[in-house]
Design an enzyme around this catalytic site. Sequence first.
Site, PDB file in Angstrom:
ATOM      1  N   CYS A   5       0.811  -1.217   0.000  1.00 40.96           N
ATOM      2  CA  CYS A   5       0.000   0.000   0.000  1.00 40.96           C
ATOM      3  C   CYS A   5       0.845   1.268   0.000  1.00 40.96           C
ATOM      4  O   CYS A   5       0.406   2.308  -0.494  1.00 40.96           O
ATOM      5  CB  CYS A   5      -0.995  -0.005   1.158  1.00 40.96           C
ATOM      6  SG  CYS A   5      -0.285   0.187   2.812  1.00 40.96           S
ATOM      7  N   ASP A   6       2.075   1.219   0.529  1.00 35.55           N
ATOM      8  CA  ASP A   6       2.960   2.387   0.511  1.00 35.55           C
ATOM      9  C   ASP A   6       3.178   2.895  -0.915  1.00 35.55           C
ATOM     10  O   ASP A   6       3.386   4.093  -1.141  1.00 35.55           O
ATOM     11  CB  ASP A   6       4.340   2.061   1.082  1.00 35.55           C
ATOM     12  CG  ASP A   6       4.348   1.132   2.265  1.00 35.55           C
ATOM     13  OD1 ASP A   6       3.358   0.419   2.490  1.00 35.55           O
ATOM     14  OD2 ASP A   6       5.368   1.093   2.968  1.00 35.55           O
ATOM     15  N   ALA A   7       3.172   1.962  -1.860  1.00 30.99           N
ATOM     16  CA  ALA A   7       3.432   2.319  -3.254  1.00 30.99           C
ATOM     17  C   ALA A   7       2.437   3.343  -3.775  1.00 30.99           C
ATOM     18  O   ALA A   7       2.740   4.093  -4.715  1.00 30.99           O
ATOM     19  CB  ALA A   7       3.387   1.064  -4.131  1.00 30.99           C
TER      20      ALA A   7
END
Length: 380
Positions: free
Chosen positions: A168-170
């Site tokens: 999800c950081d992406a």
Amino acid sequence: MKSRCLCRLLIVILLSHIFYLGYGSSKKELNRSVSKKEALTPDSIISLMGRVADWQIQQMPNEYHDLDWTNATFYIGLSAFADLSADHKYYAWLKELGYKYKWQPYYGMYIADDIAVSQIYLDIYKREGKAEMLNPTLARTEWVLNHPSCVNLKWGQGSNSYDRWSWCDALFMAPPVYAQMYSITGDAKFLDFMHQEYMLTYNYLYDKEERLFLRDYRFLTRKEKNGEKVFWGRGNGWVVAGLVSLLEELPEDYFYRDFYKTLFVEMTQRVAELQDENGYWHASLLDTETFPNPESSTTSFFVYALAYGINSGLLDKTEYLPLVEKGWKALCEAVTPEGKVEWVQQVGSFPERVTQDMTEVYGVGAFLLAGSEMYHLQNE
């Protein structure tokens, strides 16, 4: 013998008293009480942001490459501050970085983390319009569009598992670059690719019941000690902060804009429910007993998103302003007199223990983003 023991006892008591007074004084200085009025004036916000930015510039970490995502997050926050500051040294510092690396992204062609620095390059290009600032990112993004990856979204499984937005950081790192590329070129292919990849990650990792993102596929079935699902604070902070960037770039008539707007509202309304009584959020959003300490990078990203929601009219000011102000005041108390942002969880991918002395360059970037929206909120 008795007198010697008594003397020793008196010395111990005296030293303990001196230590207590010194510790108490130091503690009061590092975590001074910041009045609501002091914390929320535009001038005090700018002053604090400047102190934090200056401290970090002097303390840039040696363990990360200049173009690594950790530093790129700081640059993104610093760019937001540079837009507000009367001191042009911050913008000049960022430009010097771009020229140092000839405006090249980091090495991974597909890796979302490695193109995050391009967000700064493109911001500077929009100001100055020099092709050398744009072309390396244009070449990188067009190559990816012309050679799309077909790997699955099982993060960490194989050497090329980072070739898709499988964590999800992406969603903070890469999608804003493609939205910026559309803003600059007007070519819809950048938005088409961005939305296609975003939806794959959304459908895989977004929990519609909790209105939060799992960090990656490993957490589809994992539970916290209290039996709740594992929702990493900073992981969800990355997502909502990335949504702010997208909503600032996507045109009003973009067909899928309502999807991103709805997702932003859903998530910010949910995270607002999870703020603790002191104004902070934690490394784990649903298990604060196991992770009782505050986490500043999470708190910064959420304050940033909530403040943006108010500023953009997406969130009701009457309902959310008290939460935002409480969160910003908590962040002010996490900054030392020298400008160090404390309580930042170290590099990771799930909730971990946080202590007061911990700081990280990306946490400072998140703090500066929060400060930028707080400034706009208080300066309207």
